[in-house]
Design a protein around this motif. Structure first.
Motif: not given
Length: 169
Positions: A44-67
């Motif tokens: 649950a380390n929010f800062e470290k988790y999101f530091e691993c991603m580019t500023s324009d990153a995209i995350f697509i989850g398991t639900d069809a609406g998660e883009n």
């Protein structure tokens, strides 16, 4: 002539060794990054988790609406991280591929999760000397012999979702 041939062979061999060491280094850096990213969620380390991603990153989850773009994903994820329990994904298999420029990579992985086996795939870019996750897709796996049962469960929900998407066209 023999000396020139010898020099050419040595130079080619040396170049191959350097290329292989760089590839191994990139593979290792990518595996460390993605494993650290998953661990940051488990911790649950929010800062470290999101530091691993580019500023324009995209995350697509398991639900069809998660883009989500990064900002939207951060908004979605923050309450989970704030509670001290996000998600816990552990890679049990990963394949990494790097383009010829050494600046773009992609991977696929099988994950052990609270949802059982999931598949993740992503695209990474090298920013300076560091790799960052630019695009990630999380999918739940469904055994082929259970597809019909899952489709029955999904149909009423996803038919409505499809209808709303088609109306937006």
């Amino acid at each position: 002539m023999k000396n020139i041939l010898f020099v050419v062979i040595v130079v080619l061999f040396s170049s191959f060794i350097v290329f292989e060491k760089e590839k191994e280094s990139n593979d290792e850096q990518i595996n460390v990054l993605v494993d650290s990213w998953h661990k940051a969620a488990a911790d649950a380390n929010f800062e470290k988790y999101f530091e691993c991603m580019t500023s324009d990153a995209i995350f697509i989850g398991t639900d069809a609406g998660e883009n989500w773009n990064k900002s939207e994903f951060m908004t979605y994820a923050k309450p989970f991280f704030d509670k001290g329990k996000a998600w816990n994904f552990t890679a049990v298999e990963r394949h990494v591929f790097i383009d010829k420029s050494g600046k773009i990579a992609w991977f696929d992985e099988l994950l052990s999760t609270q949802m059982k086996i999931c598949r993740g795939s992503g695209v990474l870019v090298k920013e300076g000397k560091k790799w960052k996750i630019k695009h990630y897709v999380l999918s739940m796996t469904i055994p082929n012999e259970n597809s019909a049962e899952v489709i029955k469960i999904k149909t009423p929900i996803e038919d409505n979702f499809l209808k709303s998407l088609l109306e937006q066209r």
